[in-house]
Scaffold this motif. Structure first.
Motif, short mmCIF file in Angstrom:
data_model
loop_
_atom_site.label_atom_id
_atom_site.label_comp_id
_atom_site.label_asym_id
_atom_site.label_seq_id
_atom_site.Cartn_x
_atom_site.Cartn_y
_atom_site.Cartn_z
N GLY A 331 37.55 35.79 51.03
CA GLY A 331 38.94 36.12 51.32
C GLY A 331 39.89 35.21 50.56
N ILE A 332 39.58 33.91 50.51
CA ILE A 332 40.41 32.96 49.77
C ILE A 332 40.36 33.28 48.27
N ALA A 333 39.17 33.60 47.77
CA ALA A 333 39.02 33.97 46.35
C ALA A 333 39.86 35.19 46.03
N ARG A 334 39.91 36.14 46.95
CA ARG A 334 40.74 37.34 46.78
C ARG A 334 42.21 36.96 46.70
N ASP A 335 42.65 36.04 47.56
CA ASP A 335 44.05 35.61 47.56
C ASP A 335 44.41 34.88 46.27
N LEU A 336 43.46 34.14 45.72
CA LEU A 336 43.69 33.45 44.45
C LEU A 336 43.84 34.44 43.30
N LEU A 337 43.04 35.51 43.33
CA LEU A 337 43.18 36.54 42.30
C LEU A 337 44.55 37.22 42.43
N PHE A 338 44.97 37.48 43.68
CA PHE A 338 46.30 38.07 43.91
C PHE A 338 47.38 37.19 43.29
N TYR A 339 47.24 35.89 43.49
CA TYR A 339 48.23 34.95 42.96
C TYR A 339 48.26 35.03 41.44
N SER A 340 47.08 35.10 40.82
CA SER A 340 47.02 35.21 39.36
C SER A 340 47.59 36.54 38.87
N LEU A 341 47.34 37.60 39.62
CA LEU A 341 47.90 38.90 39.25
C LEU A 341 49.43 38.85 39.28
N GLN A 342 49.96 38.10 40.23
CA GLN A 342 51.42 37.96 40.31
C GLN A 342 51.97 37.10 39.16
N THR A 343 51.29 35.98 38.86
CA THR A 343 51.78 35.10 37.80
C THR A 343 51.64 35.75 36.42
N LEU A 344 50.72 36.71 36.31
CA LEU A 344 50.51 37.43 35.04
C LEU A 344 51.04 38.87 35.11
N SER A 345 51.97 39.11 36.03
CA SER A 345 52.46 40.48 36.22
C SER A 345 53.25 41.00 35.02
N HIS A 346 53.68 40.09 34.12
CA HIS A 346 54.37 40.52 32.91
C HIS A 346 53.39 41.14 31.90
N CYS A 347 52.09 40.93 32.14
CA CYS A 347 51.05 41.53 31.27
C CYS A 347 50.69 42.92 31.80
N PHE A 348 50.08 43.73 30.95
CA PHE A 348 49.64 45.06 31.38
C PHE A 348 48.19 44.94 31.86
N ILE A 349 48.03 44.64 33.15
CA ILE A 349 46.70 44.48 33.75
C ILE A 349 46.17 45.87 34.09
N VAL A 350 45.08 46.27 33.45
CA VAL A 350 44.57 47.63 33.63
C VAL A 350 43.38 47.70 34.58
N GLY A 351 42.82 46.54 34.95
CA GLY A 351 41.68 46.55 35.87
C GLY A 351 41.40 45.15 36.39
N HIS A 352 40.74 45.08 37.53
CA HIS A 352 40.33 43.78 38.08
C HIS A 352 39.10 44.01 38.95
N ILE A 353 38.15 43.10 38.83
CA ILE A 353 36.88 43.22 39.54
C ILE A 353 36.59 41.87 40.21
N HIS A 354 36.91 41.77 41.50
CA HIS A 354 36.67 40.57 42.30
C HIS A 354 37.37 39.33 41.71
N ASP A 355 36.75 38.65 40.75
CA ASP A 355 37.37 37.45 40.20
C ASP A 355 37.70 37.60 38.72
N GLU A 356 37.74 38.83 38.24
CA GLU A 356 37.96 39.10 36.81
C GLU A 356 39.12 40.06 36.64
#
Length: 399
Positions: A331-356
């Motif tokens: 659950g914490i690892a998921r929240d860390l990925l969420f945080y990274s998705l937010q900090t990189l939201s200016h990028c075009f993120i097309v997919g994410h798999i658990h920690d990738e």
């Protein structure tokens, strides 16, 4: 038809499932053995993902609707839909680009000649069907050993934190701590690294010999007694993680039994309106429906709750110390990925798999900058050491 044919050959089976066919192959003679091997090749479910891709692709050949927010009820992770990006087979072909081109241009005779197992080759090429727009590239970046880092941070296992801070290989560091000798990958005592790796993968959430075997310990040729000793060595080397298991279970049982609030290692437990809530450092809460304290098969106390089991049906489930810690860490690892998705939201993120995460990027975008951004930690994770690694590619693959 195949079951009937097998019976005429003197081999009786009620099923042609993977496990049953593999068991039959062990004693089968020709031509039955060859037929069963072909059956295994042709029944690869992963190859069916090509059909799923075709069905999912929109008119512009892009796939959408592939992620379900909060699809994993225990941890809050996303779940895959349609093509199921979360469980794509890995690729190990040394000539991945060449194999991909042969399939792309329909050179089927060459594929048959060059690759013994055509379905397996097609399976390994599934990832490569995902490509960026023309003139763009993929940047694929993931957290390095995220669960091992999170559990060490939660438990306060200092030697692990130091190993991560020094950029050490955690499998070597674990083996060195377990066996009391220096372990260097491809160097001194390098043969012990594999034992450290299997122990790390199997033991972090309370696993023992069964978990070791599930992680590939059988291939090491070790007896059950030797595996038990490795488990014992791992637990002696990580006493704070072992203590974390028991503290978490004790506080969860106390919260349910007393219908109260408890806390340990920065994790809060509370019983409210028929739910057990576990509040993570991020403030997000994991929920367990209608928890009760019941006697487990060992004669001790454990928590049971209502949830969806492996049969996809609503049923009574049992949890325990290691499983609760696993839910918390993931659950914490998921929240860390969420945080990274937010900090990189200016990028075009097309997919994410658990920690990738997979970013469709301009060719000028820096991979290093993306990894540095992912290594940033939120305020609620003070002291947690993150690292991200990645690579650039013209088509998606497992590097």
């Amino acid at each position: 038809q195949l079951l009937d044919w097998l019976e005429t050959q003197g081999y009786k089976s009620d099923s042609l499932g993977k496990a049953q066919v593999q068991e039959l192959i062990k004693t089968a003679k020709e031509p039955v053995k060859s037929v069963l091997q072909m059956r295994l090749q042709l029944s690869k479910s992963s190859v069916k993902k090509y059909t799923a891709m075709k069905n999912t692709a929109c008119s512009d050949n892009r796939a959408r609707g592939m992620f379900s927010f909060y699809g994993a009820s225990r941890t809050g992770r996303w779940a895959g839909r349609n093509v199921q990006l979360q469980n794509l087979p890995q690729n190990h072909l040394p000539d991945l680009s060449e194999a991909r081109e042969l399939v792309k241009y329909g050179s089927f005779e060459d594929i048959q000649m060059l690759y013994d197992d055509v379905p397996d080759t097609l399976s390994q090429l599934i990832r490569t069907a995902f490509i960026p727009r023309q003139g763009m590239k993929f940047i694929v970046a993931d957290f390095s050993a995220i669960e091992a880092r999170v559990i060490a941070w939660l438990a306060g296992e200092e030697w692990r934190m130091k190993a991560f801070a020094n950029g050490e290989d955690i499998y070597c560091a674990s083996a060195s701590k377990m066996f009391g000798v220096p372990v260097v990958k491809h160097g001194v005592n390098g043969h012990l690294r594999q034992k450290g790796k299997v122990a790390e993968l199997a033991c972090g959430y309370g696993g023992s010999v069964g978990a070791m075997k599930a992680m590939g310990a059988d291939a090491m040729g070790l007896s059950d007694n030797e595996l038990k000793q490795i488990v014992t060595d791992w637990r002696k080397a990580s006493p704070n993680i072992v203590q974390l298991w028991w503290d978490v279970e004790r506080m969860a049982i106390k919260a349910v039994g007393g219908k109260t609030q408890t806390e340990t290692h920065g994790i809060k437990f509370s019983y409210e309106s028929g739910f057990l809530f576990i509040e993570l450092p991020s403030g997000r809460r994991l929920a367990y429906v209608k928890p009760r304290i019941e006697e487990n098969r060992f004669g001790g106390e454990s928590i049971t709750y209502d949830g969806v089991g492996t049969s996809k049906k609503w049923q009574r489930l049992e949890t325990y110390s290691g499983k609760l810690v696993e839910n918390i860490v993931q659950g914490i690892a998921r929240d860390l990925l969420f945080y990274s998705l937010q900090t990189l939201s200016h990028c075009f993120i097309v997919g994410h798999i658990h920690d990738e995460m997979i970013i469709e990027a301009d060719r000028r975008m820096s991979l290093q900058a993306v990894c540095e951004q992912m290594a940033r930690t939120p305020k609620w994770a003070k002291g947690l050491l993150l690292r991200a690694d990645g690579y650039e590619c013209e088509f998606y693959k497992k590097d």
